[in-house]
Structure formats: structure tokens, C-alpha cells
Design an enzyme around this catalytic site. Structure first.
Site, mmCIF file in Angstrom:
data_model
loop_
_atom_site.group_PDB
_atom_site.id
_atom_site.type_symbol
_atom_site.label_atom_id
_atom_site.label_comp_id
_atom_site.label_asym_id
_atom_site.label_seq_id
_atom_site.Cartn_x
_atom_site.Cartn_y
_atom_site.Cartn_z
ATOM 1 N NE ARG A 106 -12.442 -21.217 -0.900
ATOM 2 C CZ ARG A 106 -11.339 -20.884 -1.558
ATOM 3 N NH1 ARG A 106 -11.422 -20.320 -2.770
ATOM 4 N NH2 ARG A 106 -10.149 -21.107 -1.040
ATOM 5 N NE ARG A 126 1.403 -18.265 1.085
ATOM 6 C CZ ARG A 126 0.771 -18.766 0.028
ATOM 7 N NH1 ARG A 126 1.441 -18.995 -1.083
ATOM 8 N NH2 ARG A 126 -0.522 -19.028 0.071
ATOM 9 C CE LYS A 172 -8.969 -25.184 1.974
ATOM 10 N NZ LYS A 172 -8.411 -23.815 1.866
ATOM 11 C CB THR A 213 -8.071 -27.666 -6.359
ATOM 12 O OG1 THR A 213 -8.247 -27.526 -4.949
ATOM 13 C CG2 THR A 213 -6.739 -27.050 -6.755
#
Length: 479
Positions: A33, A74, A220, A278
Site C-alpha cells: 500500500r 483538519r 474506503k 486500521t
């Protein structure tokens, strides 16, 4: 014993030594990945090259997955690198505030439409939910909040809205440029961050195809909205990644395990691939062994039927990247010994629409009810091995293909060992013999073993599998 569950491992600074990448492959890495949230395009191109060269040197087929960054939601940076937010204090997130000027009273954000996406009473979760803010009012560019759960907040931490509702598009301009890079390096899979509907997946597929890419699209699942539209997203995708970090923040951590199981069941029913991701072995960022809880997490994902389990920071920046892959390999192998991992009633009551799908299902039924040591699937597109991989079985599937890109794509299929194989002839008897000899050289079969071979009458035709043969090693009949 051939491990059926695949291991996806993230490359990063901890793996940039080619010797380390080689050791990761030796330990069991199946798909590399590349996380485009970190590092330059040039760095990722080099990592893909090294991974493929290392795999080729070992006679292995390793896939490459490019993971797009997605929208940056963010907070900005703080003047002192971080602040401590006290419970009950007022804290303002201001879209017009300098991104590097944060204080204990106010901080900027990369997400400029935040004031339009929240209302009084909305709960904002920062830093993976460690800090909780309740919106009290919105004044222009300022979202004025009260700290519900305080703590130490540092630069560039993520923002989620509890229950979902942030309207950021799944693909950014930076992602569109990254898609071109993914196509240029012939990425086998392209992962789309934060899709909320099928249209997001279809847009990524179109952009990837227009750039010359031919890999599969990974969705995802990390937004609450994605759960609401899960079936349409699964149908539009090739692979579903259950990205449990952001998802847990949006829907609550307790809701994730049953959602994980439901998504895996749905994906298998619809003949799609799943990756469970995760924090699977997060303690191994620092430690040489996983915790018992992490071992159970990986094992349960295997028993759920996931195609692949994924390592993120554990290999990208961790102290023990090779040990993390080895630990995951060990846990998967033991979990796969359980009966529920080797038996399946999948699609037993379904009427098949395609001949190659019917051949795949007949093969797996036969393999699970006859003393068969291996399945050889001669394939151009990988379609027949994909269908086979949906059936739980202890019988290894060796997918032999002349197409290198097809082999890399199949590196993510549960229970499938891709082998680049070109017999150089259209003679069916010779193809059978050479295919079995390939497995004999690999130590997968020996004289007297029964093997199932699937192939098409016409070599080189995609979707043309129409034949299943049961043969005995060293006693092959004429085709």
C-alpha cells in the site's frame, strides 16, 4: 500450508531500505500500500518499483495499492505546537484564521465549508475522537464551540462530525493528480477515501481509466453516509476497505464490529473483495509482539471471511515492520484452521447467469467434497478465481495467467495464489501437463494427488472458462 487471507502492508520510511521490503515479502506481504497522505509522488513511484523488483526476484506476484488522501478536514497548526483544551472552555474553529496561528482560544482549519456543515448542537470530534466539541453558534467564518471532552490538541489533527454530515467531496484536485501517477505506475488498485455514494466511486473509476489505469477501485468505508448507501457503494466497487478509524469516530466505536461483519457478508454475496483495516496490530509500532486483543481482532476478521487484513503505521513507520507482517501471517494461518473458515454455503441456492461462474462454483463444491489437493485455474481476466475465492475452502487455488497485471490483481483474492504462467502452446494436453508440473515444482502437489483444472476451450479469451477436469498427478489423460 498456503495462507488464504491476504496481507496488505503500507510502505513508508521504515521500509525504504530494499532489503526490508524483501524481508516483508518473505514474511508474507501480498499487496504493498502506498499512502498518498504522506510523501511525494516521486517517493511512492520508487517504492512501487522496489516492491515489484523485490517480488520478481523472489518469484512472487505482489500487488500495488495506491491510497488517495481524500479531503483534508483538519485543524491548522498551533504557535506552540499544541494546546491543552479544558472542559467547559470556549474554543473557536475559524476558516479565516491563519493556518499556523492557533492558540488555546482559536485555530484555523483546512476545511473552508465547515460553518455551512454544522448547526448549534452539532458535535465535532477532533484527533480520532479524543477531543469533543459542541457547537454553540456559528458567526460568519467562526464556529464557536464548548469543550465537552478536553485534552492535548496538536497540529493538523482531523475533524469529524458525530453522525456524519460534512459535505466535502471525496476527490480533491490533489487526488486527481495522484490518480494520474497511479495510472502511470500501473497500480493494481486505487483506493478512494471518504466516498459517500456510488457516484464517488464511478468518478474515480472514470478518471483512473481516462488516465490509462486498469486496476480495481477500492472504496474506503469511513463516513456515516457511506453506511447509509453501503449496498450501492459495494456494487460500484471492486474492493471494500473497512477503514475503522474515521468510521468509528463518526458512528461510534461500539457500532463498528457488527457493521464490519455485515459489510463482509454483503461483499461476499456480491462477489466483491474486502480489506479489514486500521489499528489491527497498532501496538507493534513500538513493540515486537502484538497484544492478545490485536491477535483476536485479526483472527475474527479472518473468521468473518475478509479477503485481506491491513497494516498501516505498523509497517510504514513502526520499529518492527517485518515482525508485524510475520505476526499477522501467523495469526491468519491458525484462524484458517477453524471449520468456519474452510466450509461455506455461499450461493448454493443461486441460479448462475454465466458459464464461467457456474464452473467456478462447481469446482469449489467438488473440491470441498472430494480429496483434492489443489485447484488450477487457467485465467486471462481473473474472473473465475474471483468467484472461486468467495467460497470458504481449505483447498488452495492456483490462478495461472499469462497476464502479469491479472496476476497482481489476484494478489488480493482470498485463497488464490497468482502464478504468471505461459505454456507457449494451445495444445490442451500439454497445457494440462505443464500446469501440473508448475505446481509440482512449487511443492504443492505430488504423484497420486487429485487436482482440479479449469480453463476455456479457446486460449486467450477473457470470460471463456467452460471446462472443469479432475486429474491425478502423473496420470494425466489427453485433453
Amino acid at each position: 500450508m498456503l495462507r488464504r487471507t491476504k496481507i496488505v502492508a503500507t510502505l513508508g520510511p521504515a521500509t525504504d531500505d530494499p532489503k526490508v521490503i524483501g524481508k516483508l515479502i518473505d514474511a508474507g506481504l501480498d499487496v504493498a500500500r502506498l499512502n498518498f497522505s504522506h510523501g511525494t509522488h516521486e517517493v511512492h513511484v520508487n517504492r512501487a518499483r522496489v516492491a515489484r523488483e523485490s517480488a520478481e526476484a523472489r518469484g512472487r506476484t505482489v500487488g500495488v495499492l495506491v491510497d488517495l488522501q481524500g479531503p483534508k478536514i483538519r485543524v491548522g497548526k498551533f504557535k506552540e505546537g499544541g494546546v491543552v483544551l479544558e472542559e467547559g472552555a470556549t474554543f473557536i474553529i475559524d476558516t479565516d484564521f491563519p493556518l499556523d496561528g492557533g492558540t488555546v482560544e482559536r485555530v484555523g482549519t483546512t476545511y473552508k465549508t465547515l460553518p455551512q456543515d454544522v448547526v448549534p448542537g452539532s458535535i465535532l470530534l477532533l484527533d480520532d475522537g479524543r477531543i469533543s466539541l459542541q457547537v454553540e453558534k456559528v458567526e460568519g467564518t467562526r464556529v464557536i464551540c464548548r469543550v465537552v471532552v478536553g485534552g492535548h490538541l496538536t497540529d493538523n489533527k482531523g475533524i469529524n462530525r458525530q453522525g456524519g454530515g460534512l459535505s466535502a467531496a471525496a476527490l480533491t484536485d490533489a487526488d486527481r493528480e495522484a490518480i494520474k501517477v497511479a495510472a502511470a505506475i500501473k497500480a493494481d488498485y486505487l483506493a478512494v477515501s471518504f466516498p459517500s455514494r456510488a457516484e464517488d466511486v464511478e468518478e474515480a473509476r472514470r478518471l483512473f481509466h481516462d488516465a490509462g489505469g486498469h486496476g480495481g477501485i477500492v472504496s474506503k468505508i469511513e463516513r456515516a453516509e457511506a453506511i447509509e448507501n453501503i449496498e450501492e457503494i459495494v456494487r460500484a466497487s471492486d474492493v471494500i476497505m473497512i477503514a475503522r478509524g474515521d468510521l468509528a469516530v463518526e458512528i461510534g466505536d461500539a457500532a463498528v464490529p457488527p457493521i464490519q461483519k455485515r459489510i463482509i457478508r454483503m461483499a461476499r454475496k456480491l462477489n466483491k473483495i474486502t480489506i479489514t483495516a486500521t489499528q489491527m496490530m497498532e501496538s507493534m509500532i513500538e513493540n515486537s509482539l502484538p497484544t492478545r486483543a490485536e491477535v483476536s481482532d485479526v483472527a475474527n476478521a479472518v473468521l468473518d471471511g475478509t479477503d485481506a487484513v491491513m497494516l498501516s503505521a505498523e509497517t510504514a513507520v513502526g520499529k518492527h515492520p517485518v515482525a508485524a507482517v510475520a505476526a499477522m501471517d501467523r495469526v491468519c494461518r491458525v484462524a484458517e484452521m477453524e471449520e468456519e473458515a474452510t466450509h461455506s454455503e455461499h450461493r448454493m441456492s443461486v441460479t448462475f447467469e454465466r458459464v464461467d461462474e457456474a464452473i467456478a462454483m462447481a469446482t469449489m463444491y467438488t473440491a470441498n467434497h472430494l480429496d483434492v489437493k489443489a485447484i488450477i485455474a487457467l485465467t486471462e481476466s481473473g474472473g473465475t478465481p474471483l468467484w472461486m475465492s468467495r467460497i470458504s475452502s481449505g483447498v488452495p487455488i492456483y490462478a495461472l495467467t499469462r497476464q502479469l497485471e491479472t496476476g497482481r490483481k489476484m494478489s488480493l483474492f482470498r485463497g488464490v495464489c497468482p502464478v504468471v504462467f505461459d505454456p507457449g502452446t494451445s495444445d490442451h494436453a500439454i497445457i494440462n501437463q505443464e500446469a501440473v508440473e508448475e505446481l509440482r515444482r512449487r511443492g504443492a502437489v505430488r504423484d497420486g494427488d487429485q487436482v482440479i483444472i479449469t480453463k476455456g476451450d479457446l486460449s486467450g479469451i477473457m470470460g471463456g472458462t467452460n471446462t472443469m477436469k479432475i486429474v491425478t498427478v502423473s496420470k494425466l489423460p489427453a485433453a
